[in-house]
Write a protein that holds these residues in place. Structure first.
Motif, short mmCIF file in Angstrom:
data_model
loop_
_atom_site.label_atom_id
_atom_site.label_comp_id
_atom_site.label_asym_id
_atom_site.label_seq_id
_atom_site.Cartn_x
_atom_site.Cartn_y
_atom_site.Cartn_z
N VAL A 93 0.81 -1.21 0.00
CA VAL A 93 0.00 0.00 0.00
C VAL A 93 0.85 1.27 0.00
N PRO A 94 1.80 1.43 0.94
CA PRO A 94 2.61 2.66 0.89
C PRO A 94 3.46 2.76 -0.36
N LEU A 95 3.91 1.62 -0.90
CA LEU A 95 4.71 1.65 -2.13
C LEU A 95 3.89 2.14 -3.31
N ILE A 96 2.70 1.58 -3.48
CA ILE A 96 1.82 1.98 -4.59
C ILE A 96 1.39 3.44 -4.44
N PHE A 97 1.07 3.85 -3.23
CA PHE A 97 0.63 5.22 -3.00
C PHE A 97 1.77 6.22 -3.24
N ARG A 98 3.01 5.78 -3.04
CA ARG A 98 4.15 6.67 -3.28
C ARG A 98 4.50 6.74 -4.76
N LEU A 99 4.50 5.60 -5.44
CA LEU A 99 4.88 5.56 -6.86
C LEU A 99 3.74 6.03 -7.77
N ARG A 100 2.50 5.72 -7.39
CA ARG A 100 1.31 6.07 -8.17
C ARG A 100 1.49 5.73 -9.65
N PRO A 101 1.65 4.47 -9.98
CA PRO A 101 1.85 4.08 -11.38
C PRO A 101 0.58 4.28 -12.20
N ASP A 102 0.75 4.40 -13.51
CA ASP A 102 -0.40 4.44 -14.41
C ASP A 102 -0.92 3.04 -14.69
N MET A 103 0.00 2.06 -14.59
CA MET A 103 -0.36 0.70 -14.96
C MET A 103 0.44 -0.30 -14.12
N VAL A 104 -0.20 -1.40 -13.76
CA VAL A 104 0.48 -2.52 -13.11
C VAL A 104 0.47 -3.67 -14.09
N LEU A 105 1.66 -4.21 -14.37
CA LEU A 105 1.81 -5.32 -15.31
C LEU A 105 2.32 -6.53 -14.54
N CYS A 106 1.60 -7.64 -14.63
CA CYS A 106 2.01 -8.84 -13.90
C CYS A 106 1.65 -10.09 -14.69
N ASN A 107 2.27 -11.20 -14.29
CA ASN A 107 2.06 -12.44 -15.05
C ASN A 107 1.97 -13.68 -14.17
N GLY A 108 1.55 -13.52 -12.91
CA GLY A 108 1.25 -14.72 -12.15
C GLY A 108 1.88 -14.92 -10.79
N PRO A 109 3.02 -14.31 -10.46
CA PRO A 109 3.58 -14.58 -9.13
C PRO A 109 2.66 -14.07 -8.03
N GLY A 110 2.66 -14.77 -6.88
CA GLY A 110 1.78 -14.39 -5.79
C GLY A 110 2.00 -12.98 -5.30
N THR A 111 3.19 -12.46 -5.52
CA THR A 111 3.51 -11.09 -5.10
C THR A 111 2.59 -10.06 -5.74
N CYS A 112 1.99 -10.40 -6.88
CA CYS A 112 1.15 -9.42 -7.59
C CYS A 112 -0.19 -9.18 -6.89
N ILE A 113 -0.64 -10.12 -6.07
CA ILE A 113 -1.96 -9.98 -5.44
C ILE A 113 -2.03 -8.76 -4.51
N PRO A 114 -1.14 -8.61 -3.53
CA PRO A 114 -1.23 -7.42 -2.67
C PRO A 114 -0.95 -6.12 -3.42
N LEU A 115 -0.11 -6.18 -4.45
CA LEU A 115 0.18 -4.97 -5.23
C LEU A 115 -1.04 -4.53 -6.03
N CYS A 116 -1.73 -5.48 -6.64
CA CYS A 116 -2.95 -5.14 -7.38
C CYS A 116 -4.06 -4.67 -6.44
N ALA A 117 -4.11 -5.27 -5.25
CA ALA A 117 -5.10 -4.83 -4.26
C ALA A 117 -4.83 -3.39 -3.85
N ALA A 118 -3.56 -3.05 -3.67
CA ALA A 118 -3.20 -1.68 -3.30
C ALA A 118 -3.53 -0.71 -4.43
N ALA A 119 -3.32 -1.15 -5.68
CA ALA A 119 -3.64 -0.31 -6.84
C ALA A 119 -5.15 -0.07 -6.92
N LEU A 120 -5.94 -1.10 -6.63
CA LEU A 120 -7.40 -0.94 -6.62
C LEU A 120 -7.82 0.02 -5.51
#
Length: 218
Positions: free
Chosen positions: A132-159
């Motif tokens: 959450v703090p990482l996504i809120f600090r970077l504020r990306p335009d897009m999140v690109l992922c392809n399956g690792p479990g690490t993408c779940i919390p990052l996508c949740a933070a982006a949402l």
């Protein structure tokens, strides 16, 4: 605590959850209004997993233009190899004396291989505290992922960024080439939330009609 107070608390929690759900639905339906890149570069956050996931995501990045700048890579803190692969790839993109426009960040791994489902929930929530703090600090335009479990919390933070009305982040998921007939666990979850969900085998597109099949991507 009296019954009336307890009832009031439960009603408040219910209403708060209802508002969050309605806001989430509104964010997911607003994809047509989210067109990063129309006015310049696209800040992209790339989720790299260990082993084959990183190899595939780097192949995918090779096909993207310089419009996708800056590039923020996120890997698990226990991943020992992905950082070297990313740096090698980014070094190949540097032309002349132009500075590299990428960063690498680490968060706790959501799920280790053969980790139990019950403990995976706790480790994913722990990773979310860093995401959450990482996504809120970077504020990306897009999140690109392809399956690792690490993408779940990052996508949740982006949402969450979109739910709070701070920024609409486009979620792009590309299922691994190894998945021929069934989705990965990450794919099964993000299938319902990704703005663009790509699969690389026709049987998967038939089974999951929301997905996009354009042949082999990586």
């Amino acid at each position: 605590m009296s019954l009336s107070v307890l009832y009031g608390v439960l009603c408040g929690v219910f209403l708060a959850l209802l508002v969050l759900v309605l806001r989430l639905v509104a964010v997911l339906r607003a994809v047509t209004d989210c067109k990063p890149g129309k006015k310049g570069s696209v800040c992209v956050l790339v989720v790299a997993g260990s082993g084959g996931h990183t190899t595939e995501i780097i192949r995918l990045m090779e096909s993207l233009s310089q419009v996708y700048t800056p590039r923020h890579y996120v890997i698990a803190d226990t991943d020992k190899m992905s950082e070297d692969k990313i740096r090698t790839f980014e070094s190949s993109k540097v032309k002349g004396d132009s500075p590299a426009q990428f960063t690498i960040h680490r968060i706790p791994r959501s799920r280790e291989v053969r980790q139990s489902w019950s403990s995976s929930v706790l480790s994913t929530l722990y990773a979310l505290l860093y995401s959450v703090p990482l996504i809120f600090r970077l504020r990306p335009d897009m999140v690109l992922c392809n399956g690792p479990g690490t993408c779940i919390p990052l996508c949740a933070a982006a949402l969450l960024l979109g739910i709070l009305g701070l920024k609409r982040v486009l979620l792009v998921y590309v299922e691994s080439i190894c998945r021929v007939e069934s989705l990965s666990l990450s794919g099964k979850i993000l299938y319902h939330f990704a703005d663009y969900f790509f699969v690389q085998w026709q049987p998967l597109q038939t089974r999951y009609p929301k997905s996009v099949y354009i042949g082999r991507i990586v």
